[in-house]
Design a protein around this motif. Structure first.
Motif, PDB file in Angstrom:
ATOM      1  N   THR A  94       0.987  -1.038   0.017  1.00 41.17           N
ATOM      2  CA  THR A  94       0.034  -0.090   0.031  1.00 41.17           C
ATOM      3  C   THR A  94       0.902   1.166   0.034  1.00 41.17           C
ATOM      4  OG1 THR A  94      -1.568  -1.140   1.482  1.00 41.17           O
ATOM      5  CG2 THR A  94      -1.954   1.116   1.322  1.00 41.17           C
ATOM      6  N   PRO A  95       0.677   2.099  -0.955  1.00 44.29           N
ATOM      7  CA  PRO A  95       1.554   3.401  -1.024  1.00 44.29           C
ATOM      8  C   PRO A  95       1.339   4.382   0.151  1.00 44.29           C
ATOM      9  CG  PRO A  95       0.155   3.145  -2.895  1.00 44.29           C
ATOM     10  CD  PRO A  95      -0.239   2.036  -1.968  1.00 44.29           C
ATOM     11  N   LYS A  96       2.391   4.828   0.532  1.00 47.74           N
ATOM     12  CA  LYS A  96       2.250   5.673   1.760  1.00 47.74           C
ATOM     13  C   LYS A  96       1.844   7.039   1.584  1.00 47.74           C
ATOM     14  CE  LYS A  96       6.531   3.567   3.673  1.00 47.74           C
ATOM     15  NZ  LYS A  96       6.707   2.870   2.533  1.00 47.74           N
ATOM     16  N   LYS A  97       2.263   7.745   0.283  1.00 55.78           N
ATOM     17  CA  LYS A  97       1.611   9.085   0.078  1.00 55.78           C
ATOM     18  C   LYS A  97       0.310   9.096  -1.173  1.00 55.78           C
ATOM     19  CE  LYS A  97       3.681  13.286  -1.290  1.00 55.78           C
ATOM     20  NZ  LYS A  97       3.190  13.672  -2.301  1.00 55.78           N
ATOM     21  N   GLY A  98      -0.484   9.851  -1.030  1.00 56.61           N
ATOM     22  CA  GLY A  98      -1.709   9.867  -1.773  1.00 56.61           C
ATOM     23  C   GLY A  98      -1.529  10.859  -3.102  1.00 56.61           C
ATOM     24  N   PHE A  99      -2.759  11.233  -3.533  1.00 59.56           N
ATOM     25  CA  PHE A  99      -2.600  12.035  -4.646  1.00 59.56           C
ATOM     26  C   PHE A  99      -2.446  13.335  -4.363  1.00 59.56           C
ATOM     27  CE2 PHE A  99      -4.269   8.711  -7.479  1.00 59.56           C
ATOM     28  CZ  PHE A  99      -5.274   8.292  -7.041  1.00 59.56           C
ATOM     29  N   ASP A 100      -1.975  14.171  -5.377  1.00 56.27           N
ATOM     30  CA  ASP A 100      -1.513  15.750  -5.186  1.00 56.27           C
ATOM     31  C   ASP A 100      -2.365  16.684  -5.761  1.00 56.27           C
ATOM     32  OD1 ASP A 100       1.350  15.627  -4.080  1.00 56.27           O
ATOM     33  OD2 ASP A 100       1.298  13.874  -5.725  1.00 56.27           O
ATOM     34  N   GLY A 101      -3.664  15.978  -6.300  1.00 53.09           N
ATOM     35  CA  GLY A 101      -4.594  16.755  -7.081  1.00 53.09           C
ATOM     36  C   GLY A 101      -5.436  15.811  -8.057  1.00 53.09           C
ATOM     37  N   TYR A 102      -6.128  16.418  -8.628  1.00 51.47           N
ATOM     38  CA  TYR A 102      -6.762  15.837 -10.092  1.00 51.47           C
ATOM     39  C   TYR A 102      -5.988  15.871 -11.042  1.00 51.47           C
ATOM     40  CZ  TYR A 102     -11.360  15.490  -7.534  1.00 51.47           C
ATOM     41  OH  TYR A 102     -12.275  15.186  -6.649  1.00 51.47           O
ATOM     42  N   ALA A 103      -5.812  14.815 -12.137  1.00 53.05           N
ATOM     43  CA  ALA A 103      -4.584  14.860 -13.024  1.00 53.05           C
ATOM     44  C   ALA A 103      -5.080  15.886 -13.937  1.00 53.05           C
ATOM     45  CB  ALA A 103      -5.214  13.629 -13.794  1.00 53.05           C
ATOM     46  N   TRP A 104      -6.324  16.418 -14.286  1.00 51.04           N
ATOM     47  CA  TRP A 104      -6.449  17.533 -15.232  1.00 51.04           C
ATOM     48  C   TRP A 104      -6.056  18.828 -14.668  1.00 51.04           C
ATOM     49  CZ3 TRP A 104      -9.500  13.161 -14.669  1.00 51.04           C
ATOM     50  CH2 TRP A 104     -10.343  13.193 -13.821  1.00 51.04           C
ATOM     51  N   ASP A 105      -6.080  18.893 -13.611  1.00 44.33           N
ATOM     52  CA  ASP A 105      -5.651  20.197 -12.716  1.00 44.33           C
ATOM     53  C   ASP A 105      -4.131  20.210 -12.834  1.00 44.33           C
ATOM     54  OD1 ASP A 105      -8.390  20.163 -10.405  1.00 44.33           O
ATOM     55  OD2 ASP A 105      -8.306  21.007 -12.359  1.00 44.33           O
ATOM     56  N   ILE A 106      -3.483  19.194 -12.524  1.00 45.56           N
ATOM     57  CA  ILE A 106      -1.946  18.937 -12.422  1.00 45.56           C
ATOM     58  C   ILE A 106      -1.555  19.472 -13.992  1.00 45.56           C
ATOM     59  CG2 ILE A 106      -0.066  17.444 -12.116  1.00 45.56           C
ATOM     60  CD1 ILE A 106      -1.516  16.557  -9.766  1.00 45.56           C
ATOM     61  N   ILE A 107      -2.021  18.578 -14.862  1.00 47.63           N
ATOM     62  CA  ILE A 107      -1.529  18.916 -16.308  1.00 47.63           C
ATOM     63  C   ILE A 107      -1.725  20.399 -16.714  1.00 47.63           C
ATOM     64  CG2 ILE A 107      -2.180  18.398 -18.688  1.00 47.63           C
ATOM     65  CD1 ILE A 107      -3.149  15.620 -17.842  1.00 47.63           C
ATOM     66  N   LYS A 108      -2.785  21.045 -16.113  1.00 44.33           N
ATOM     67  CA  LYS A 108      -2.802  22.540 -16.735  1.00 44.33           C
ATOM     68  C   LYS A 108      -1.987  23.160 -16.009  1.00 44.33           C
ATOM     69  CE  LYS A 108      -6.490  26.254 -15.806  1.00 44.33           C
ATOM     70  NZ  LYS A 108      -5.328  27.150 -14.836  1.00 44.33           N
ATOM     71  N   GLU A 109      -1.685  23.058 -14.733  1.00 45.31           N
ATOM     72  CA  GLU A 109      -0.586  23.676 -13.796  1.00 45.31           C
ATOM     73  C   GLU A 109       0.757  23.469 -14.308  1.00 45.31           C
ATOM     74  OE1 GLU A 109      -1.119  22.409  -9.719  1.00 45.31           O
ATOM     75  OE2 GLU A 109       1.325  23.016  -9.393  1.00 45.31           O
ATOM     76  N   GLU A 110       1.143  22.435 -14.667  1.00 47.41           N
ATOM     77  CA  GLU A 110       2.492  22.063 -15.077  1.00 47.41           C
ATOM     78  C   GLU A 110       2.525  22.667 -16.656  1.00 47.41           C
ATOM     79  OE1 GLU A 110       3.686  20.659 -11.701  1.00 47.41           O
ATOM     80  OE2 GLU A 110       4.823  21.094 -13.510  1.00 47.41           O
ATOM     81  N   ALA A 111       1.515  22.773 -17.519  1.00 46.95           N
ATOM     82  CA  ALA A 111       1.476  23.380 -18.731  1.00 46.95           C
ATOM     83  C   ALA A 111       1.854  24.837 -18.725  1.00 46.95           C
ATOM     84  CB  ALA A 111       0.282  23.060 -19.353  1.00 46.95           C
ATOM     85  N   GLU A 112       1.262  25.565 -17.773  1.00 44.87           N
ATOM     86  CA  GLU A 112       1.278  26.904 -17.537  1.00 44.87           C
ATOM     87  C   GLU A 112       2.766  27.190 -17.023  1.00 44.87           C
ATOM     88  OE1 GLU A 112      -2.095  27.403 -14.980  1.00 44.87           O
ATOM     89  OE2 GLU A 112      -3.343  27.990 -16.817  1.00 44.87           O
ATOM     90  N   LYS A 113       3.185  26.337 -16.091  1.00 48.52           N
ATOM     91  CA  LYS A 113       4.534  26.574 -15.447  1.00 48.52           C
ATOM     92  C   LYS A 113       5.734  26.274 -16.557  1.00 48.52           C
ATOM     93  CE  LYS A 113       5.159  24.249 -11.599  1.00 48.52           C
ATOM     94  NZ  LYS A 113       4.722  23.484 -10.371  1.00 48.52           N
ATOM     95  N   ALA A 114       5.509  25.390 -17.481  1.00 51.12           N
ATOM     96  CA  ALA A 114       6.481  25.035 -18.568  1.00 51.12           C
ATOM     97  C   ALA A 114       6.501  26.043 -19.490  1.00 51.12           C
ATOM     98  CB  ALA A 114       6.219  23.580 -18.793  1.00 51.12           C
ATOM     99  N   GLY A 115       5.507  26.952 -19.655  1.00 54.86           N
ATOM    100  CA  GLY A 115       5.321  28.172 -20.578  1.00 54.86           C
ATOM    101  C   GLY A 115       5.546  27.229 -22.345  1.00 54.86           C
ATOM    102  N   GLY A 116       4.934  26.329 -22.348  1.00 56.30           N
ATOM    103  CA  GLY A 116       4.940  25.891 -23.783  1.00 56.30           C
ATOM    104  C   GLY A 116       5.777  24.781 -23.971  1.00 56.30           C
ATOM    105  N   GLU A 117       6.787  24.332 -22.926  1.00 58.94           N
ATOM    106  CA  GLU A 117       7.787  23.351 -23.077  1.00 58.94           C
ATOM    107  C   GLU A 117       7.371  22.001 -22.655  1.00 58.94           C
ATOM    108  OE1 GLU A 117       9.783  25.258 -25.544  1.00 58.94           O
ATOM    109  OE2 GLU A 117      10.758  23.411 -24.929  1.00 58.94           O
ATOM    110  N   LEU A 118       5.930  21.818 -22.236  1.00 58.20           N
ATOM    111  CA  LEU A 118       5.580  20.450 -21.583  1.00 58.20           C
ATOM    112  C   LEU A 118       5.274  19.629 -22.542  1.00 58.20           C
ATOM    113  CD1 LEU A 118       4.687  18.999 -18.678  1.00 58.20           C
ATOM    114  CD2 LEU A 118       2.303  19.757 -19.432  1.00 58.20           C
TER     115      LEU A 118
END
Ligand code: RIB
Ligand code: CA
Length: 313
Positions: A94-118
């Motif tokens: 059983t994993p010790k750590k859980g999710f960090d949020g919803y997949a689509w929200d994380i994809i959006k956040e990382e896309a914005e942070k990567a500024g077109g490089e994701l």
């Protein structure tokens, strides 16, 4: 070296696991997140396996809570291919750590942070990516490329025409292939050139000894050997589709692609889930997908060898 920010969307899954091991071992990649999706096995298991792999491989990345079912059709899976629990029968703690949020929200956040490089590598059904584009259409221009283990320009593995990842959720694949985001399709036909024999699979059981991934890697490769032997002489080559796709993503010299117009059949009674690849431009439609048409087995096996050495350090 400037690392490439990436997200791995996946339904682990025995071949997904080898692909994630490959990515984690490559110094050129900055894995921002793993986003599990329902597919090979039910979501409760693919998500558990994704959370487990983050810890097992000591990955510093997020894990996003993804889609529990396909967009429209009822949930099916390929459990028999991936064994109990989806990891070839490996006992997943059983994993010790859980999710960090919803997949689509994380994809959006990382896309914005990567500024077109994701860049996104998908190793399972495209449900999470489709949901992301439906929920946040404005981020499409921020996705540099999506490399998908999906589809086939030849025969399928779920029926004569359809490959599993598209067959499970054809509407999601249709949304992604029509999105306008640069898509590379590593299908069954393009990956087939990198098939591994039973002797070569057994050879890796020796090579992986003493590495930190020995138990899980060898468990999965023994699962491959068992399935190939059970499949009989005509089924004696193991095509580790997700790992080949990841290897191509890491180094594009591994394969050759051709720009083609690709449609996804979402309504067919005989061939729902088929990726219809217009290799010869007969439709006169603008190509929308780079289709992998050849891949280099020697380069692939060299990359597996290099990965194993990484885990021996
Ligand atoms: O058809 C092969 C694909 O379906 C691979 O991604 C495998 O893991 C399954 O998801
Ligand atoms: Ca997969």
């Amino acid at each position: 070296m400037i690392k490439r920010p990436i997200i791995i969307d996946t339904d682990p899954g025995v071949d997904d696991t080898i692909a994630i091991m490959l990515a984690n071992a490559d110094p050129s990649l900055d894995i921002k997140a793993i986003t599990p999706v329902t597919g090979n096995v039910q979501y409760a298991l693919t998500s558990r396996n994704a959370l487990f792999l983050r810890e097992y491989l000591d990955m510093d990345c997020k894990v996003g809570d993804g889609a529990h079912t396909p967009l429209f059709i009822e949930n099916k899976d390929a459990g028999d291919i991936h064994g109990t629990g989806g990891m070839g029968g490996y006992r997943v703690p059983t994993p010790k750590k859980g999710f960090d949020g919803y997949a689509w929200d994380i994809i959006k956040e990382e896309a914005e942070k990567a500024g077109g490089e994701l860049e996104i590598v998908t190793l399972g059904p495209l449900t999470n990516i489709a949901i992301t584009f439906l929920r946040y259409p404005e981020i499409k221009p921020l996705i540099k490329r999506i490399v998908c283990m999906a589809g086939t320009g030849g025969t399928g593995n779920m029926n004569r025409y359809a490959e599993f990842n598209v067959w499970i959720d054809p509407e999601a694949a249709d949304i992604v292939f029509k999105s306008g985001v640069p898509v590379t399709m590593c299908g069954l036909d393009g990956n087939d050139f990198c098939g591994i024999t039973i002797d070569e699979l057994n050879g890796y059981l020796e090579k992986v000894k003493g590495s930190k991934i020995e138990d899980l890697f060898s468990h999965i490769f023994k699962h491959f050997v068992k399935r190939r032997i059970a499949g009989g002489p005509e089924d004696c080559i193991q095509v580790i589709n997700d790992a080949i796709t990841m290897a191509y993503f890491i180094d594009g010299n591994l394969g050759k692609t051709r720009k083609c117009f690709v449609q996804v059949e979402t309504k067919g009674t005989v061939c729902a889930g088929q990726t219809i690849v217009d290799f010869n431009g007969i439709s006169k439609q603008e190509p929308n997908v780079d289709v992998l048409v050849w891949s280099d087995k020697k380069m692939f096996t060299d990359m597996l060898d290099k990965m194993i050495e990484f885990y021996k350090k």
